[in-house]
Design a protein around this motif. Structure first.
Motif, PDB file in Angstrom:
ATOM      1  N   ALA A 119       0.542  -5.251  -3.386  1.00 49.27           N
ATOM      2  CA  ALA A 119      -0.644  -5.855  -2.792  1.00 49.27           C
ATOM      3  C   ALA A 119      -0.211  -6.907  -1.773  1.00 49.27           C
ATOM      4  O   ALA A 119       0.755  -7.636  -1.998  1.00 49.27           O
ATOM      5  CB  ALA A 119      -1.507  -6.501  -3.874  1.00 49.27           C
ATOM      6  N   ILE A 120      -0.922  -6.971  -0.667  1.00 52.85           N
ATOM      7  CA  ILE A 120      -0.617  -7.968   0.357  1.00 52.85           C
ATOM      8  C   ILE A 120      -1.393  -9.232   0.029  1.00 52.85           C
ATOM      9  O   ILE A 120      -2.614  -9.291   0.217  1.00 52.85           O
ATOM     10  CB  ILE A 120      -0.970  -7.439   1.764  1.00 52.85           C
ATOM     11  N   THR A 121      -0.691 -10.221  -0.493  1.00 54.27           N
ATOM     12  CA  THR A 121      -1.318 -11.498  -0.846  1.00 54.27           C
ATOM     13  C   THR A 121      -0.699 -12.667  -0.093  1.00 54.27           C
ATOM     14  O   THR A 121      -1.179 -13.785  -0.210  1.00 54.27           O
ATOM     15  CB  THR A 121      -1.207 -11.767  -2.361  1.00 54.27           C
ATOM     16  N   ARG A 122       0.365 -12.396   0.668  1.00 56.91           N
ATOM     17  CA  ARG A 122       1.019 -13.415   1.496  1.00 56.91           C
ATOM     18  C   ARG A 122       1.380 -12.764   2.827  1.00 56.91           C
ATOM     19  O   ARG A 122       1.617 -11.555   2.895  1.00 56.91           O
ATOM     20  CB  ARG A 122       2.296 -13.943   0.832  1.00 56.91           C
ATOM     21  N   THR A 164       6.474   1.397   7.421  1.00 55.06           N
ATOM     22  CA  THR A 164       6.081   1.400   6.017  1.00 55.06           C
ATOM     23  C   THR A 164       4.577   1.585   5.875  1.00 55.06           C
ATOM     24  O   THR A 164       4.112   2.343   5.024  1.00 55.06           O
ATOM     25  CB  THR A 164       6.516   0.086   5.334  1.00 55.06           C
ATOM     26  N   ILE A 165       3.832   0.910   6.715  1.00 55.84           N
ATOM     27  CA  ILE A 165       2.369   0.970   6.615  1.00 55.84           C
ATOM     28  C   ILE A 165       1.821   2.286   7.158  1.00 55.84           C
ATOM     29  O   ILE A 165       0.790   2.771   6.719  1.00 55.84           O
ATOM     30  CB  ILE A 165       1.731  -0.251   7.313  1.00 55.84           C
ATOM     31  N   PHE A 166       2.532   2.884   8.121  1.00 55.43           N
ATOM     32  CA  PHE A 166       2.108   4.142   8.728  1.00 55.43           C
ATOM     33  C   PHE A 166       3.186   5.208   8.563  1.00 55.43           C
ATOM     34  O   PHE A 166       3.750   5.679   9.543  1.00 55.43           O
ATOM     35  CB  PHE A 166       1.818   3.961  10.226  1.00 55.43           C
ATOM     36  N   PRO A 167       3.489   5.627   7.325  1.00 56.67           N
ATOM     37  CA  PRO A 167       4.516   6.665   7.160  1.00 56.67           C
ATOM     38  C   PRO A 167       4.037   7.988   7.749  1.00 56.67           C
ATOM     39  O   PRO A 167       2.844   8.301   7.722  1.00 56.67           O
ATOM     40  CB  PRO A 167       4.688   6.754   5.642  1.00 56.67           C
ATOM     41  N   ALA A 168       4.961   8.743   8.281  1.00 54.85           N
ATOM     42  CA  ALA A 168       4.628  10.014   8.952  1.00 54.85           C
ATOM     43  C   ALA A 168       3.870  10.963   8.025  1.00 54.85           C
ATOM     44  O   ALA A 168       2.989  11.689   8.469  1.00 54.85           O
ATOM     45  CB  ALA A 168       5.897  10.672   9.477  1.00 54.85           C
ATOM     46  N   GLY A 187     -14.382  -1.977   8.375  1.00 53.64           N
ATOM     47  CA  GLY A 187     -14.527  -0.892   7.396  1.00 53.64           C
ATOM     48  C   GLY A 187     -13.434   0.152   7.540  1.00 53.64           C
ATOM     49  O   GLY A 187     -12.871   0.617   6.544  1.00 53.64           O
ATOM     50  N   GLU A 188     -13.116   0.527   8.776  1.00 56.96           N
ATOM     51  CA  GLU A 188     -12.045   1.498   9.009  1.00 56.96           C
ATOM     52  C   GLU A 188     -10.699   0.932   8.564  1.00 56.96           C
ATOM     53  O   GLU A 188      -9.888   1.652   7.965  1.00 56.96           O
ATOM     54  CB  GLU A 188     -11.993   1.866  10.488  1.00 56.96           C
ATOM     55  N   ALA A 189     -10.461  -0.331   8.856  1.00 54.68           N
ATOM     56  CA  ALA A 189      -9.199  -0.957   8.453  1.00 54.68           C
ATOM     57  C   ALA A 189      -9.088  -0.998   6.926  1.00 54.68           C
ATOM     58  O   ALA A 189      -8.019  -0.738   6.366  1.00 54.68           O
ATOM     59  CB  ALA A 189      -9.093  -2.366   9.043  1.00 54.68           C
ATOM     60  N   LEU A 190     -10.188  -1.315   6.253  1.00 53.02           N
ATOM     61  CA  LEU A 190     -10.175  -1.333   4.783  1.00 53.02           C
ATOM     62  C   LEU A 190      -9.818   0.042   4.226  1.00 53.02           C
ATOM     63  O   LEU A 190      -9.068   0.146   3.258  1.00 53.02           O
ATOM     64  CB  LEU A 190     -11.539  -1.774   4.241  1.00 53.02           C
ATOM     65  N   ALA A 191     -10.357   1.091   4.833  1.00 48.92           N
ATOM     66  CA  ALA A 191     -10.063   2.449   4.363  1.00 48.92           C
ATOM     67  C   ALA A 191      -8.575   2.752   4.523  1.00 48.92           C
ATOM     68  O   ALA A 191      -7.947   3.317   3.618  1.00 48.92           O
ATOM     69  CB  ALA A 191     -10.899   3.468   5.132  1.00 48.92           C
ATOM     70  N   ASP A 192      -7.996   2.368   5.652  1.00 53.08           N
ATOM     71  CA  ASP A 192      -6.571   2.631   5.884  1.00 53.08           C
ATOM     72  C   ASP A 192      -5.661   1.773   5.013  1.00 53.08           C
ATOM     73  O   ASP A 192      -4.555   2.184   4.677  1.00 53.08           O
ATOM     74  CB  ASP A 192      -6.213   2.375   7.352  1.00 53.08           C
ATOM     75  N   ASP A 230      -4.533   1.328  -0.040  1.00 52.96           N
ATOM     76  CA  ASP A 230      -3.347   1.441  -0.901  1.00 52.96           C
ATOM     77  C   ASP A 230      -2.586   0.127  -1.010  1.00 52.96           C
ATOM     78  O   ASP A 230      -1.734  -0.024  -1.885  1.00 52.96           O
ATOM     79  CB  ASP A 230      -2.396   2.513  -0.368  1.00 52.96           C
ATOM     80  N   TRP A 231      -2.855  -0.809  -0.112  1.00 53.07           N
ATOM     81  CA  TRP A 231      -2.159  -2.097  -0.101  1.00 53.07           C
ATOM     82  C   TRP A 231      -3.000  -3.177  -0.759  1.00 53.07           C
ATOM     83  O   TRP A 231      -2.684  -4.354  -0.669  1.00 53.07           O
ATOM     84  CB  TRP A 231      -1.795  -2.482   1.335  1.00 53.07           C
ATOM     85  N   ASP A 232      -4.072  -2.776  -1.410  1.00 52.30           N
ATOM     86  CA  ASP A 232      -4.946  -3.674  -2.161  1.00 52.30           C
ATOM     87  C   ASP A 232      -5.525  -4.783  -1.281  1.00 52.30           C
ATOM     88  O   ASP A 232      -5.719  -5.907  -1.730  1.00 52.30           O
ATOM     89  CB  ASP A 232      -4.204  -4.276  -3.367  1.00 52.30           C
TER      90      ASP A 232
END
Length: 144
Positions: free
Chosen positions: A3-6, A15-19, A109-114, A117-119
């Motif tokens: 989860a991204i908390t910092r 990492t965020i956009f794996p092929a 909303g689109e960013a939240l959907a993408d 997985d990173w909470d």
């Protein structure tokens, strides 16, 4: 995935956009460059030791963005989720620099959907303005 908390937990673009999950982003381009540039600006603003030195002609513009990001909150790690959403909007959706807050709502909303997985959670109503101001700080540094 963590989860991204910092701010220093925001991963680099590969990492965020794996092929395998984003076939249209397999080749490095403006999205990858924009994500990594914005990530570095956030790392600098948060005072993270992970931040790389700023070099090149865009230094004044990037310094200005860092100053604006620092002014958003006393502790940027407290708003890491909303700032990650702003980073996604700036790098992936690339709105015009003068986009108003109302126009950013569907992009959030689109960013939240993408970023699910990173909470990264939906922002609180009072964080919408913070996201808008962060997008406005980051957008001038995004590649064309």
């Amino acid at each position: 995935m963590t989860a991204i908390t910092r701010i220093d937990q925001i991963p680099p673009s590969h990492t965020i956009f794996p092929a395998r999950s984003h076939p249209d982003l397999q080749q490095p381009g403006t999205v990858h460059h924009g994500w990594n540039t914005g990530r570095q600006l956030l790392l600098h603003a948060a005072g993270s030791p992970l931040a790389k030195p700023i070099t090149g002609q865009e230094r004044p513009l990037r310094q200005q963005a860092i100053t604006h990001l620092r002014a958003l909150a006393e502790h940027l790690d407290d708003v890491a989720g909303p700032l990650t959403l702003a980073l996604h909007i700036s790098a992936v959706q690339q709105p015009a620099a003068d986009t108003d807050t109302t126009t950013l709502i569907p992009l959030i909303g689109e960013a939240l959907a993408d970023l699910g997985d990173w909470d990264v959670r939906a922002p609180l109503p009072d964080q919408i303005d913070l996201i808008s101001r962060a997008v406005h700080a980051l957008q001038p540094c995004m590649p064309d």
